[in-house]
Design a protein around this motif. Structure first.
Motif, mmCIF file in Angstrom:
data_model
loop_
_atom_site.group_PDB
_atom_site.id
_atom_site.type_symbol
_atom_site.label_atom_id
_atom_site.label_comp_id
_atom_site.label_asym_id
_atom_site.label_seq_id
_atom_site.Cartn_x
_atom_site.Cartn_y
_atom_site.Cartn_z
ATOM 1 N N SER A 198 -37.280 30.315 -6.277
ATOM 2 C CA SER A 198 -36.770 29.285 -4.308
ATOM 3 C C SER A 198 -37.523 30.551 -4.272
ATOM 4 N N GLN A 199 -36.787 31.933 -4.382
ATOM 5 C CA GLN A 199 -36.109 32.712 -3.108
ATOM 6 C C GLN A 199 -37.619 33.287 -3.094
ATOM 7 N N ARG A 200 -38.791 33.162 -3.677
ATOM 8 C CA ARG A 200 -39.880 34.704 -3.078
ATOM 9 C C ARG A 200 -40.849 33.027 -1.418
ATOM 10 N N THR A 201 -40.748 34.005 -0.367
ATOM 11 C CA THR A 201 -40.953 32.976 0.756
ATOM 12 C C THR A 201 -42.244 32.233 0.459
ATOM 13 N N ILE A 203 -42.376 30.502 -1.675
ATOM 14 C CA ILE A 203 -42.205 28.932 -2.659
ATOM 15 C C ILE A 203 -40.583 28.270 -2.792
ATOM 16 N N GLN A 204 -40.607 27.142 -2.208
ATOM 17 C CA GLN A 204 -39.906 25.995 -1.611
ATOM 18 C C GLN A 204 -39.764 25.214 -3.660
ATOM 19 N N VAL A 205 -38.120 25.361 -3.483
ATOM 20 C CA VAL A 205 -38.087 23.600 -4.690
ATOM 21 C C VAL A 205 -36.919 23.319 -3.911
ATOM 22 N N GLN A 206 -37.136 22.310 -4.422
ATOM 23 C CA GLN A 206 -35.906 21.017 -4.363
ATOM 24 C C GLN A 206 -36.294 20.040 -5.044
ATOM 25 N N LEU A 207 -34.811 20.012 -5.199
ATOM 26 C CA LEU A 207 -34.570 18.959 -6.643
ATOM 27 C C LEU A 207 -34.193 17.722 -5.963
ATOM 28 N N LEU A 208 -34.856 17.086 -7.010
ATOM 29 C CA LEU A 208 -33.963 15.402 -6.688
ATOM 30 C C LEU A 208 -32.739 15.100 -7.238
ATOM 31 N N PRO A 209 -31.926 14.642 -7.186
ATOM 32 C CA PRO A 209 -30.525 14.489 -7.376
ATOM 33 C C PRO A 209 -30.771 12.901 -7.744
ATOM 34 N N TYR A 210 -29.727 13.159 -8.954
ATOM 35 C CA TYR A 210 -29.309 11.740 -9.350
ATOM 36 C C TYR A 210 -28.459 10.605 -8.253
ATOM 37 N N THR A 211 -27.496 11.598 -7.675
ATOM 38 C CA THR A 211 -26.972 10.714 -6.778
ATOM 39 C C THR A 211 -28.151 9.925 -5.650
ATOM 40 N N ALA A 212 -29.458 10.704 -5.748
ATOM 41 C CA ALA A 212 -29.973 9.991 -4.202
ATOM 42 C C ALA A 212 -30.805 8.763 -5.044
ATOM 43 N N GLY A 213 -30.247 8.131 -5.764
ATOM 44 C CA GLY A 213 -30.221 7.109 -5.690
ATOM 45 C C GLY A 213 -31.982 6.452 -5.909
ATOM 46 N N PHE A 214 -32.519 7.004 -5.577
ATOM 47 C CA PHE A 214 -34.520 7.390 -5.669
ATOM 48 C C PHE A 214 -35.286 8.271 -6.138
ATOM 49 N N GLY A 215 -36.106 7.469 -7.101
ATOM 50 C CA GLY A 215 -37.149 8.419 -7.337
ATOM 51 C C GLY A 215 -38.895 7.911 -6.610
ATOM 52 N N PHE A 216 -39.830 8.649 -7.833
ATOM 53 C CA PHE A 216 -40.617 8.278 -7.754
ATOM 54 C C PHE A 216 -41.600 7.796 -8.908
ATOM 55 N N ASP A 217 -42.198 7.388 -9.423
ATOM 56 C CA ASP A 217 -42.706 6.417 -11.574
ATOM 57 C C ASP A 217 -43.378 7.221 -11.203
ATOM 58 N N ALA A 272 -34.670 14.909 -1.501
ATOM 59 C CA ALA A 272 -33.791 15.693 -2.091
ATOM 60 C C ALA A 272 -33.331 16.970 -1.468
ATOM 61 N N LEU A 273 -31.463 17.430 -2.448
ATOM 62 C CA LEU A 273 -31.100 18.438 -1.730
ATOM 63 C C LEU A 273 -31.857 19.740 -0.666
ATOM 64 N N GLY A 274 -31.584 20.159 -0.141
ATOM 65 C CA GLY A 274 -32.454 21.636 0.470
ATOM 66 C C GLY A 274 -32.228 22.132 -0.551
ATOM 67 N N PRO A 275 -33.410 23.451 -0.538
ATOM 68 C CA PRO A 275 -33.496 24.891 -1.392
ATOM 69 C C PRO A 275 -32.325 25.356 -1.197
ATOM 70 N N ALA A 276 -31.687 25.654 -0.710
ATOM 71 C CA ALA A 276 -29.844 26.379 -0.925
ATOM 72 C C ALA A 276 -29.131 25.882 -1.481
ATOM 73 N N GLU A 277 -28.859 24.418 -1.112
ATOM 74 C CA GLU A 277 -27.891 23.262 -2.533
ATOM 75 C C GLU A 277 -28.451 23.113 -3.412
ATOM 76 N N SER A 278 -30.588 23.124 -3.518
ATOM 77 C CA SER A 278 -31.148 23.317 -4.650
ATOM 78 C C SER A 278 -30.713 24.274 -5.833
ATOM 79 N N ARG A 279 -30.754 25.439 -4.993
ATOM 80 C CA ARG A 279 -30.684 26.369 -6.129
ATOM 81 C C ARG A 279 -29.080 26.324 -6.515
ATOM 82 N N ASP A 280 -28.006 26.042 -6.177
ATOM 83 C CA ASP A 280 -27.069 26.186 -6.327
ATOM 84 C C ASP A 280 -26.648 25.096 -7.502
#
Length: 292
Positions: A198-201, A203-217, A272-280
């Motif tokens: 996710s730190q490569r220029t 590639i972007q990785v974002q995590l959709l946290p449980y707290t978002a209360g939303f997903g996609f089936d 989803a969380l931002g890239p930096a937040e997702s890494r954390d």
């Protein structure tokens, strides 16, 4: 490493171009086919990318559409490239036709957007994670088949190290990285890889946290393809949605389908969380894994 050219993408681009040129010439597919001495269904199969036309037939169609010179030669060159074999043909023993089409498309995409609700995306999987995923698949595989599938998955990842890699944009549901595929050690290595990639220029990785209360089936991939350089006549935006199933796949290209999935991806990305937040967050998930 150079960029891999895909005959699958070339065949699809050729189909789109011939359809656009025929429409601009004011001809139906049946009329155009008869004018170049073929039956009425022949051109429809070409324009739907079901068959690969001979370059001489493409030349005849271009003459009918009054396309000549450098533009015509550029289209004919693509027709020749469309008849070549793709690198993935080495895996025909474990690669069904419906997935071979996706591998061919993925190989030359300029932007890959993917949402995964169950697994880490294949392009970012470690070898051990991929092996565990194939061994745990609903359809049992022999050990040698598992190893061939793993080799194919690792070979697909070469596009990320090419001279002109695609932009990879990934949204992963938190549940996918909490699922212990292969056990804690395999998952820790997999999460570490996600953090590193996710730190490569490109590639972007974002995590959709449980707290978002939303997903996609349902997971899906949106592929964008770059336009071919001039003098090739096709400059239209080219996008496709891929939806995987247990025994096949859907390839969606209609404007309404593309719009719906693009909107869904944008919404998931916004939640989803931002890239930096997702890494954390990924780092904390890895730290919480049991050591045994």
């Amino acid at each position: 490493m150079t960029q891999r050219q895909s005959p699958t993408v070339r065949r699809r681009r050729l189909a789109l171009t011939l359809r656009q040129l025929r429409t601009a010439a004011g001809l139906t597919s049946g009329e155009a086919a008869r004018r170049v001495d073929h039956d009425s269904s022949w051109l429809s199969r070409i324009e739907n990318a079901e068959v690969r036309p001979h370059p001489n037939d493409v030349r005849a169609l271009l003459s009918l559409y009054q396309i000549s010179g450098e533009q015509a030669e550029a289209v004919i060159a693509v027709a020749r490239q469309a008849k070549q074999r793709g690198w993935w043909q080495h895996y025909t023993d474990v690669l069904p036709n419906w997935f071979a089409t996706f591998v061919g498309m993925e190989s030359e995409a300029s932007v890959i957007r993917t949402y995964e609700c169950q697994m880490v995306p294949g392009l970012l999987q470690t070898e051990d994670y991929a092996r565990a995923a194939f061994r745990g698949a609903p359809v049992p595989m022999r050990d040698e088949e598992v190893e061939r599938q793993v080799a194919l998955r690792m070979d697909r990842q070469a596009i990320l190290a090419s001279d002109d890699p695609p932009l990879l944009r990934v949204v992963i549901d938190e549940g996918a990285v909490r699922r212990l595929v292969g056990g804690p050690a395999v998952m820790k290595a997999q999460i570490d890889r996600l953090i590193g990639d996710s730190q490569r220029t490109h590639i972007q990785v974002q995590l959709l946290p449980y707290t978002a209360g939303f997903g996609f089936d349902g997971s899906f991939v949106i592929l964008d393809f770059p336009p071919l350089p001039a003098p090739y006549p096709d400059a239209a935006e080219d996008r496709m949605v891929y939806v995987d199933t247990l025994t096949g796949a859907l390839y969606l290209e209609r404007p309404a389908e593309l719009s719906a999935y693009s909107a869904a991806y944008e919404q998931l990305q916004a939640l989803a969380l931002g890239p930096a937040e997702s890494r954390d967050k990924l780092g904390k998930i890895a730290a919480d894994l049991p050591t045994q």
